[in-house]
Motif scaffolding. Structure first.
Motif, PDB file in Angstrom:
ATOM      1  N   LYS A 147      52.987  34.085   0.521  1.00 18.65           N
ATOM      2  CA  LYS A 147      51.718  34.597   1.050  1.00 18.65           C
ATOM      3  C   LYS A 147      50.630  33.529   0.971  1.00 18.65           C
ATOM      4  CE  LYS A 147      48.304  38.232   0.392  1.00 18.65           C
ATOM      5  NZ  LYS A 147      47.841  39.321  -0.457  1.00 18.65           N
ATOM      6  N   GLU A 148      50.535  32.848  -0.171  1.00 17.70           N
ATOM      7  CA  GLU A 148      49.526  31.783  -0.322  1.00 17.70           C
ATOM      8  C   GLU A 148      49.774  30.649   0.670  1.00 17.70           C
ATOM      9  OE1 GLU A 148      48.569  32.077  -5.109  1.00 17.70           O
ATOM     10  OE2 GLU A 148      50.296  30.912  -4.417  1.00 17.70           O
ATOM     11  N   THR A 149      51.030  30.292   0.863  1.00 18.90           N
ATOM     12  CA  THR A 149      51.372  29.219   1.796  1.00 18.90           C
ATOM     13  C   THR A 149      50.988  29.608   3.218  1.00 18.90           C
ATOM     14  OG1 THR A 149      53.209  28.576   0.366  1.00 18.90           O
ATOM     15  CG2 THR A 149      53.259  27.763   2.629  1.00 18.90           C
ATOM     16  N   THR A 150      51.295  30.837   3.605  1.00 13.89           N
ATOM     17  CA  THR A 150      50.954  31.312   4.947  1.00 13.89           C
ATOM     18  C   THR A 150      49.442  31.329   5.145  1.00 13.89           C
ATOM     19  OG1 THR A 150      52.943  32.678   4.932  1.00 13.89           O
ATOM     20  CG2 THR A 150      51.287  33.212   6.577  1.00 13.89           C
ATOM     21  N   GLN A 151      48.702  31.803   4.159  1.00  9.67           N
ATOM     22  CA  GLN A 151      47.244  31.845   4.261  1.00  9.67           C
ATOM     23  C   GLN A 151      46.659  30.443   4.394  1.00  9.67           C
ATOM     24  OE1 GLN A 151      46.177  33.997   0.729  1.00  9.67           O
ATOM     25  NE2 GLN A 151      46.240  35.991   1.748  1.00  9.67           N
ATOM     26  N   MET A 152      47.128  29.518   3.578  1.00  9.58           N
ATOM     27  CA  MET A 152      46.599  28.146   3.638  1.00  9.58           C
ATOM     28  C   MET A 152      46.947  27.488   4.972  1.00  9.58           C
ATOM     29  SD  MET A 152      44.753  27.751   1.085  1.00  9.58           S
ATOM     30  CE  MET A 152      44.362  26.046   1.344  1.00  9.58           C
ATOM     31  N   THR A 153      48.139  27.765   5.491  1.00  5.09           N
ATOM     32  CA  THR A 153      48.521  27.214   6.793  1.00  5.09           C
ATOM     33  C   THR A 153      47.610  27.758   7.877  1.00  5.09           C
ATOM     34  OG1 THR A 153      50.815  27.019   6.054  1.00  5.09           O
ATOM     35  CG2 THR A 153      50.433  26.961   8.427  1.00  5.09           C
ATOM     36  N   GLY A 154      47.316  29.048   7.827  1.00  2.00           N
ATOM     37  CA  GLY A 154      46.383  29.654   8.792  1.00  2.00           C
ATOM     38  C   GLY A 154      45.010  29.034   8.712  1.00  2.00           C
ATOM     39  N   ILE A 155      44.533  28.791   7.504  1.00  2.00           N
ATOM     40  CA  ILE A 155      43.214  28.168   7.323  1.00  2.00           C
ATOM     41  C   ILE A 155      43.207  26.766   7.913  1.00  2.00           C
ATOM     42  CG2 ILE A 155      41.636  27.247   5.575  1.00  2.00           C
ATOM     43  CD1 ILE A 155      42.407  29.711   3.842  1.00  2.00           C
ATOM     44  N   VAL A 156      44.270  26.018   7.693  1.00  2.00           N
ATOM     45  CA  VAL A 156      44.354  24.661   8.240  1.00  2.00           C
ATOM     46  C   VAL A 156      44.354  24.695   9.764  1.00  2.00           C
ATOM     47  CG1 VAL A 156      45.854  22.642   8.466  1.00  2.00           C
ATOM     48  CG2 VAL A 156      45.439  23.634   6.218  1.00  2.00           C
ATOM     49  N   PHE A 157      45.144  25.589  10.366  1.00  2.00           N
ATOM     50  CA  PHE A 157      45.168  25.692  11.829  1.00  2.00           C
ATOM     51  C   PHE A 157      43.801  26.080  12.373  1.00  2.00           C
ATOM     52  CE2 PHE A 157      49.946  26.232  11.783  1.00  2.00           C
ATOM     53  CZ  PHE A 157      50.184  25.051  12.463  1.00  2.00           C
ATOM     54  N   ALA A 158      43.136  27.043  11.729  1.00  2.00           N
ATOM     55  CA  ALA A 158      41.799  27.456  12.169  1.00  2.00           C
ATOM     56  C   ALA A 158      40.823  26.284  12.085  1.00  2.00           C
ATOM     57  CB  ALA A 158      41.304  28.634  11.332  1.00  2.00           C
ATOM     58  N   PHE A 159      40.888  25.523  11.015  1.00  2.00           N
ATOM     59  CA  PHE A 159      40.012  24.366  10.853  1.00  2.00           C
ATOM     60  C   PHE A 159      40.260  23.340  11.948  1.00  2.00           C
ATOM     61  CE2 PHE A 159      39.123  20.143   9.086  1.00  2.00           C
ATOM     62  CZ  PHE A 159      37.786  20.296   8.781  1.00  2.00           C
ATOM     63  N   VAL A 160      41.532  23.094  12.271  1.00  2.00           N
ATOM     64  CA  VAL A 160      41.870  22.130  13.319  1.00  2.00           C
ATOM     65  C   VAL A 160      41.317  22.592  14.660  1.00  2.00           C
ATOM     66  CG1 VAL A 160      43.809  21.163  14.630  1.00  2.00           C
ATOM     67  CG2 VAL A 160      43.872  21.162  12.136  1.00  2.00           C
ATOM     68  N   VAL A 161      41.438  23.882  14.972  1.00  2.00           N
ATOM     69  CA  VAL A 161      40.916  24.404  16.241  1.00  2.00           C
ATOM     70  C   VAL A 161      39.400  24.265  16.290  1.00  2.00           C
ATOM     71  CG1 VAL A 161      40.602  26.523  17.597  1.00  2.00           C
ATOM     72  CG2 VAL A 161      42.851  25.953  16.666  1.00  2.00           C
ATOM     73  N   VAL A 162      38.714  24.649  15.218  1.00  2.00           N
ATOM     74  CA  VAL A 162      37.251  24.544  15.175  1.00  2.00           C
ATOM     75  C   VAL A 162      36.813  23.088  15.311  1.00  2.00           C
ATOM     76  CG1 VAL A 162      35.225  24.851  13.681  1.00  2.00           C
ATOM     77  CG2 VAL A 162      36.911  26.682  13.896  1.00  2.00           C
ATOM     78  N   MET A 163      37.474  22.177  14.604  1.00  4.43           N
ATOM     79  CA  MET A 163      37.112  20.757  14.710  1.00  4.43           C
ATOM     80  C   MET A 163      37.395  20.222  16.106  1.00  4.43           C
ATOM     81  SD  MET A 163      35.587  19.794  12.069  1.00  4.43           S
ATOM     82  CE  MET A 163      35.510  18.069  12.475  1.00  4.43           C
ATOM     83  N   GLY A 164      38.478  20.669  16.729  1.00 14.30           N
ATOM     84  CA  GLY A 164      38.794  20.250  18.092  1.00 14.30           C
ATOM     85  C   GLY A 164      37.707  20.686  19.060  1.00 14.30           C
ATOM     86  N   ILE A 165      37.263  21.930  18.944  1.00 15.38           N
ATOM     87  CA  ILE A 165      36.185  22.430  19.803  1.00 15.38           C
ATOM     88  C   ILE A 165      34.897  21.657  19.542  1.00 15.38           C
ATOM     89  CG2 ILE A 165      34.719  24.444  20.264  1.00 15.38           C
ATOM     90  CD1 ILE A 165      37.269  26.170  19.746  1.00 15.38           C
ATOM     91  N   LEU A 166      34.571  21.436  18.264  1.00  9.71           N
ATOM     92  CA  LEU A 166      33.356  20.700  17.918  1.00  9.71           C
ATOM     93  C   LEU A 166      33.386  19.281  18.497  1.00  9.71           C
ATOM     94  CD1 LEU A 166      30.695  20.481  16.260  1.00  9.71           C
ATOM     95  CD2 LEU A 166      32.105  19.584  14.401  1.00  9.71           C
ATOM     96  N   LEU A 167      34.503  18.589  18.348  1.00  9.20           N
ATOM     97  CA  LEU A 167      34.605  17.228  18.888  1.00  9.20           C
ATOM     98  C   LEU A 167      34.542  17.231  20.409  1.00  9.20           C
ATOM     99  CD1 LEU A 167      37.284  15.721  16.492  1.00  9.20           C
ATOM    100  CD2 LEU A 167      34.851  15.163  16.585  1.00  9.20           C
ATOM    101  N   TRP A 168      35.099  18.260  21.058  1.00 12.91           N
ATOM    102  CA  TRP A 168      35.029  18.360  22.513  1.00 12.91           C
ATOM    103  C   TRP A 168      33.572  18.543  22.958  1.00 12.91           C
ATOM    104  CZ3 TRP A 168      33.603  22.419  25.810  1.00 12.91           C
ATOM    105  CH2 TRP A 168      33.885  22.195  27.166  1.00 12.91           C
ATOM    106  N   VAL A 169      32.841  19.404  22.234  1.00 16.58           N
ATOM    107  CA  VAL A 169      31.425  19.634  22.565  1.00 16.58           C
ATOM    108  C   VAL A 169      30.623  18.353  22.382  1.00 16.58           C
ATOM    109  CG1 VAL A 169      29.331  20.862  21.827  1.00 16.58           C
ATOM    110  CG2 VAL A 169      31.477  22.118  22.125  1.00 16.58           C
ATOM    111  N   VAL A 170      30.843  17.652  21.287  1.00 18.27           N
ATOM    112  CA  VAL A 170      30.134  16.395  21.038  1.00 18.27           C
ATOM    113  C   VAL A 170      30.490  15.370  22.110  1.00 18.27           C
ATOM    114  CG1 VAL A 170      29.950  14.435  19.441  1.00 18.27           C
ATOM    115  CG2 VAL A 170      29.854  16.774  18.565  1.00 18.27           C
ATOM    116  N   ASP A 171      31.754  15.293  22.485  1.00 20.16           N
ATOM    117  CA  ASP A 171      32.190  14.365  23.528  1.00 20.16           C
ATOM    118  C   ASP A 171      31.498  14.673  24.849  1.00 20.16           C
ATOM    119  OD1 ASP A 171      33.977  12.280  24.642  1.00 20.16           O
ATOM    120  OD2 ASP A 171      34.861  13.998  25.709  1.00 20.16           O
ATOM    121  N   LYS A 172      31.455  15.929  25.233  1.00 20.83           N
ATOM    122  CA  LYS A 172      30.808  16.313  26.495  1.00 20.83           C
ATOM    123  C   LYS A 172      29.307  16.056  26.435  1.00 20.83           C
ATOM    124  CE  LYS A 172      34.329  17.305  28.757  1.00 20.83           C
ATOM    125  NZ  LYS A 172      34.739  16.415  29.830  1.00 20.83           N
ATOM    126  N   ALA A 173      28.691  16.303  25.277  1.00 19.41           N
ATOM    127  CA  ALA A 173      27.254  16.035  25.142  1.00 19.41           C
ATOM    128  C   ALA A 173      26.974  14.541  25.274  1.00 19.41           C
ATOM    129  CB  ALA A 173      26.739  16.568  23.806  1.00 19.41           C
TER     130      ALA A 173
END
Length: 126
Positions: free
Chosen positions: A87-113
């Protein structure tokens, strides 16, 4: 005989042993290549045998004994590790994936700006 002289002799002897171990491994590689027409099991057996023989030779050197001791200590340390639950491993993996998606969106926004600022405002390209 002084202590530094004994260390030099041991060090030289250890170098010879380790050099011999490397030569045995090289001989195993050469034998594997030279016996191309022979059965694969024989070729692999000779190569693995050279690795075992090289390990035995290296074990009789001080660095070899230190490496074996390090491996033993590492194994004992791994036995003491408390591994996370599924359960802990699954939760941490989900957190990592969510962080990667958020950072990807943030970098895309900064790139477009930056693209808009550089090409649109500074260079006047549309």
């Amino acid at each position: 005989m002084s202590n530094s002289n004994v260390e030099t002799v041991t060090s030289s002897t250890d170098r010879i042993k380790l050099g011999l171990a490397v030569l045995v491994i090289v001989a195993g590689i050469v034998a594997y290549s030279m016996l191309e027409g022979q059965p694969t099991a024989l070729r692999v057996g000779i190569f693995v045998g050279s690795l075992v023989l090289a390990a035995i030779i290296a074990w009789f050197s001080e660095p070899g004994r230190r490496t074996l001791s390090f491996g033993r200590d590492s194994y004992n340390e791994v036995k003491r590790v408390v591994w996370p639950t599924r359960k802990e491993t699954t939760q941490m993996t989900g957190i990592v994936f969510a962080f990667v998606v958020v950072m990807g969106i943030l970098l895309w926004v900064v790139d477009k700006a930056l693209e808009w600022v550089i090409y649109g405002l500074l260079l006047g390209w549309k």
